[in-house]
Design a protein around this motif. Structure first.
Motif: not given
Lengths: 346, 346
Positions: B275-286, B210-211
């Motif tokens: 489903g709650k809108g979380v933005k799932l991201r892999p850590f960038p390669r660098d 949420q934050v």
């Protein structure tokens, strides 16, 4: 004085015969049964004794399940998929091609609803089951000639059983069922062209590399095969609660220890095999893709005519698909990045 | 009549206090202690009773190790890396950044020589250890702003402890140590910019999404963290053999069950979070590459001045490198192909 009889009653002498489906020479997988016996003995001060018989000692291998069902032996330590001839549903508890890896297999059976689904099916055979070992992904086996693509599998006589064999048949190979001890001479003479067994540690001992130098991976038909302890249901129910707990704990310990042993021993053996000149090869992409399609066709065909299979397969498939999606996130990226970085000399 | 006293003596009433390092709200990791207590009770007909205290009940969290060493409590269920302030060597038993995944961790400790190396070190604290839980790869945590590359980590105040925090500091972030209950308000107010906790199941309950909507993976500092049962050595040695076996079996059961629970619950929670809108991201390669370099620099620096660390780290590193190489063969190709094929709709 009042308490003593209750305690004595709580720890009666119990002797069980447990039929292993494995020869002692497969020390790690057979050793799962040893772990169960030793753990149970330690937990009960030797009061609950398990006499573990290597393959064939109490009953011939294929009769292990019947022997438990009929109470000829109290239990067997086995792979359920050895009994697909009775019902293909027996394949699911061990492994389906392109199914669960070892960790997913534990998650499904222990916490994902698998235990109940399997035991509902096994109850038709008077059996309760406990997951009691895993080998990890097996190898794809030994080939006399290199497989450069799916065409090279045509008419290849391969020692491979069960649903893996059915998949290979759809790819044009000719599955053969041969006992472990007969594989080497068959490969040497060229009676067969290929054979799968287990993984580097067990395979090295049988010396296949001397007569079939191409060693393929992965054994896509066994991504994380479970070994089970099958127990006669009435005998299970007659055990005192502490002995039931001991048997469960023995199975859990075997489940953990067997995989840890394979992970250590295979790691050493693969290096030894490569040092002996083994040609380590991934299955070509077109082989894997054709096998993947064939496998799910087969599950559809079996489900259409076997309600017991379908009852377990459908929730299993959902669990498998969702686990693949989740493991792709954290587990797979951790492994991918680390493996790549280490390979670069990091 | 002759046998009764011997049996009664073999099963004395034993009551232990075990301090968990976890609150009950972390039901899965705290639940590992519950599994140990329940298994031990079932195995001994309730004669060996474990009174499990949630974090802080018998002694405050940071004193759990001292309390076992001094026999204030008989044992604690904890992560060894909570005690890196005493000695960074405590990190190794749980997890080192870019170290072992859960399965390798079990293989190393149980069959790969890790148990002896760790217990030789823990003997300085009057402790014997049992592996008793694993979470699998944790997540990389929650970020208020997107991290597109290593420059975006500069001056980011991140709640992360131990060696993971040291790695993040080398990347320009500012590690913070904040108790679990204080993370949400700190993220909400912007007192901190990011926080790592455990994984989807535990994280969702605290509502971080949420934050801080960006949810990164993998938690490269915890590839397969082990939870340990630390037992006062004298108390361990005084146990009857069957009770020692019961405690070992309880730990093995917890080790297996906790991971299976996380694998099932995280699978559900990650879907809910997305489903709650979380933005799932892999850590960038660098970020990963810089972190990888920083981690091994840190191990070199610690090894140069801490012989205890070096004694365990060097064989650990060899095991890790060789396991990475072997797992790349069968395990990784099985997962890679299957995951990709399933993602294509197979």
């Amino acid at each position: 004085a009042l308490a003593a009889p209750a305690i004595a009653q709580a720890m009666p002498e119990v002797k069980w015969r447990v039929q292993s489906s494995f020869p002692k020479s497969l020390d790690t997988i057979y050793g799962g049964g040893v772990t169960i016996a030793e753990t149970v003995a330690a937990l009960t001060d030797g009061k609950f004794q398990i006499d573990l018989g290597e393959a064939g000692r109490f009953v011939p291998g294929p009769q292990a399940l019947d022997a438990v069902q009929n109470d000829t032996v109290e239990a067997c330590h086995t792979c359920s998929y050895y009994f697909v001839g009775k019902d293909p549903t027996f394949a699911i508890g061990t492994a389906l091609p392109f199914g669960l890896n070892a960790r997913m297999q534990n998650a499904w059976i222990i916490e994902g609803g698998g235990q109940k689904l399997l035991d509902d099916f096994y109850s038709n055979y008077n059996i309760v089951s406990f997951v009691a070992g895993n080998t990890g992904v097996q190898m794809g086996g030994w080939f006399r000639k290199e497989i450069k693509g799916i065409d090279d599998l045509k008419s290849v006589k391969m020692r491979i059983a069960g649903l893996g064999g059915m998949v290979m048949a759809k790819l044009g190979a000719v599955p053969q069922q041969i006992p472990g001890g007969d594989i080497y001479p068959a490969l040497e003479k060229g009676t067969i062209d290929a054979a799968e067994w287990v993984g580097p540690y067990d395979d090295e001992k049988l010396g296949f590399y001397q007569v079939a130098p191409y060693y393929y991976y992965p054994g896509f038909w066994e991504g994380g095969p479970s070994i089970h302890l099958f127990v006669n249901k009435a005998k299970w129910e007659a055990l005192p609660p502490a002995y039931q707990a001991a048997l469960k704990a023995g199975a859990a310990t075997a489940n953990q220890t067997m995989l840890a042993k394979y992970d250590v021993k295979n790691n050493t053996a693969i290096r030894s095999l490569v040092g002996k000149g083994v040609k380590l090869r991934p299955f070509p992409r077109d082989v894997l893709e054709a096998a993947y399609g064939a496998a799910f066709d087969i599950y559809g065909e079996i489900s259409a005519k076997n309600a017991k299979f379908k009852t377990i397969y459908e929730p299993w498939k959902k669990f498998r698909d969702e686990s693949y999606q989740w493991f792709r996130v954290a587990e797979y990226t951790f492994d991918s990045f680390g493996f790549a970085q280490q390979a670069k000399g990091g």
